[in-house]
Each structure stands twice: as C-alpha cells, then as structure tokens.
Design a protein around this motif. Structure first.
Motif, PDB file in Angstrom:
ATOM      1  N   SER A  97      17.154  29.505  23.535  1.00 23.68           N
ATOM      2  CA  SER A  97      18.273  29.937  24.376  1.00 23.68           C
ATOM      3  C   SER A  97      19.439  28.943  24.393  1.00 23.68           C
ATOM      4  O   SER A  97      19.965  28.606  25.453  1.00 23.68           O
ATOM      5  N   PRO A 122      18.021  33.265  11.736  1.00 21.20           N
ATOM      6  CA  PRO A 122      18.778  33.828  12.861  1.00 21.20           C
ATOM      7  C   PRO A 122      18.053  34.908  13.649  1.00 21.20           C
ATOM      8  O   PRO A 122      18.142  34.924  14.880  1.00 21.20           O
ATOM      9  N   ASP A 126      17.362  34.528  17.543  1.00 22.53           N
ATOM     10  CA  ASP A 126      17.939  35.534  18.437  1.00 22.53           C
ATOM     11  C   ASP A 126      16.855  36.277  19.220  1.00 22.53           C
ATOM     12  O   ASP A 126      17.045  36.598  20.396  1.00 22.53           O
ATOM     13  N   TYR A 130      16.625  36.707  23.192  1.00 21.08           N
ATOM     14  CA  TYR A 130      16.510  38.039  23.794  1.00 21.08           C
ATOM     15  C   TYR A 130      15.351  38.085  24.796  1.00 21.08           C
ATOM     16  O   TYR A 130      15.514  38.553  25.936  1.00 21.08           O
ATOM     17  N   GLU A 171      27.235  33.384  23.511  1.00 17.23           N
ATOM     18  CA  GLU A 171      26.235  33.330  22.432  1.00 17.23           C
ATOM     19  C   GLU A 171      24.965  34.078  22.837  1.00 17.23           C
ATOM     20  O   GLU A 171      24.350  34.758  22.019  1.00 17.23           O
ATOM     21  N   SER A 174      25.638  37.760  22.594  1.00 15.31           N
ATOM     22  CA  SER A 174      25.691  38.145  21.183  1.00 15.31           C
ATOM     23  C   SER A 174      24.281  38.257  20.597  1.00 15.31           C
ATOM     24  O   SER A 174      23.965  39.221  19.881  1.00 15.31           O
ATOM     25  N   SER A 175      23.427  37.283  20.877  1.00 15.23           N
ATOM     26  CA  SER A 175      22.045  37.328  20.389  1.00 15.23           C
ATOM     27  C   SER A 175      21.309  38.557  20.898  1.00 15.23           C
ATOM     28  O   SER A 175      20.618  39.247  20.145  1.00 15.23           O
ATOM     29  N   LYS A 178      22.510  41.683  19.141  1.00 15.76           N
ATOM     30  CA  LYS A 178      21.989  41.771  17.772  1.00 15.76           C
ATOM     31  C   LYS A 178      20.552  42.293  17.765  1.00 15.76           C
ATOM     32  O   LYS A 178      20.191  43.132  16.943  1.00 15.76           O
ATOM     33  N   VAL A 179      19.741  41.772  18.675  1.00 18.08           N
ATOM     34  CA  VAL A 179      18.341  42.214  18.731  1.00 18.08           C
ATOM     35  C   VAL A 179      18.263  43.669  19.190  1.00 18.08           C
ATOM     36  O   VAL A 179      17.502  44.458  18.622  1.00 18.08           O
TER      37      VAL A 179
END
Length: 188
Positions: A97, A122, A126, A130, A171, A174-175, A178-179
């Motif tokens: 994190s 990545p 990520d 999440y 960030e 964003s992570s 993405k997940v």
C-alpha cells in the motif's frame, strides 16, 4: 533454507503475533486475506503468495516486532530474519500500500528501498493494495475512498500516517481501479 510460503503458514504466524495482542489488527488481516482469496484467480501461480502477503502485511504492528515503529519494515525484517521467508513475500510486506511514501515521511525511505526493493510485478503489487484498501479495520468490506477517509480520520490529517495516506491516495485509487477492471475482464 527459504521457507515455503503458503496461506496456512502465513495464517499461523499472523495469528500468533496479532491474535491476542492486537485482535482488531488480526481481524483486518483476516479480511484482507479473504479478499486475496477472492481475487487470486487474477494471479494464477502467485495466488498463494498474494494471500500469504495479505495475511502478513500488518504483522509488523505486533508489539514484540515494533522495532522502528514502521510496521512494513518491522514486519518484513521479522519474516526475513526469523522465518527465512521468500524474498518476494518480504518485499510485498515491506512495500504494501505504497509504504515507500510513508517511509519517506519517517526518514526511512532509503533503508526500506535498499533492504526490500519494490517488486517489478505491477499486478501483484496492485492486488495487495486492492485487498488492503478495500478492507475495514474490523475485516469488513469498504471502498478505497472510504478506507482512505477512515485512515485520515483515525490518524488525523497532519500526522505522519495522515500525511502519507493523503499523498498515496491517488496511487491507491489507481491500483484499486486497475484490479477492479482486471476482475471485470477476467472470466470467472
């Protein structure tokens, strides 16, 4: 000899260190691990690594392990030194994190980055963000935005953790996005 990383192994260690001393932190860790099990299909061969890292990500809060007072570094050192844990696991725990941003706030950035470089994976990184940032302190589900707000509320906006989490929020979001996108795209 490097210890084989399994969710069962991770659970035994985390429960021993957090179960009695910090039951709420243990509940959070169990919730983060449950999220990891749910999304493990995204990671194929690394699903067990994700679950183990999710289970152990906060082990450095355990009173006997809190040497520097920075739980990602303390937990990773404990896993490396006492358990000879796999380097990928210790690097995930150390950097979970966006811990590097908090390490910077604490004057420990170089120490963390040198001992436990960020993994060049990545999706795995990520995925751990999440799991952690969509789990409440009591192990329930939440959104990343609610979780960040809860952390700022608990620690205050001007303390080390409050400043760090506010810096890390873009960030983190964003992570998580993405997940979530990968989960939608991945057939069950």
């Amino acid at each position: 000899m490097v210890t084989q990383v399994t969710p069962y192994w991770a659970g035994r260690i985390a429960e021993a260190e957090l179960g009695e001393a910090l039951p709420r932190r243990w509940a959070h860790s169990q919730g983060v691990a449950a999220r990891a099990e749910e999304i493990g299909r995204l990671l194929h061969k690394d699903a067990n690594l994700l679950t183990a890292a999710a289970t152990l990500h906060d082990v450095g809060y355990a009173p006997r392990l809190a040497i520097t007072g920075f739980h990602p570094l303390d937990g990773a050192r404990f896993l490396r030194d006492e358990h000879r844990a796999d380097a990928r696991l210790t690097r995930l725990v150390a950097n979970h994190s966006f811990a590097l941003l908090e390490a910077e706030e604490r004057g420990l950035r170089e120490e963390l980055a040198t001992e436990f470089p960020l993994l060049d994976d990545p999706l795995l990184v990520d995925a751990l963000v999440y799991c952690d940032m969509t789990t409440t302190p009591d192990g329930g589900r939440t959104t990343a935005r609610e979780r960040v707000a809860e952390i700022v509320g608990r620690y205050g906006p001007d303390g080390v953790v409050g400043r760090f989490i506010q810096r890390a929020a873009p960030e983190i979001f964003s992570s998580v996005e993405k997940v979530e996108a990968a989960l939608v795209a991945q057939p069950r």
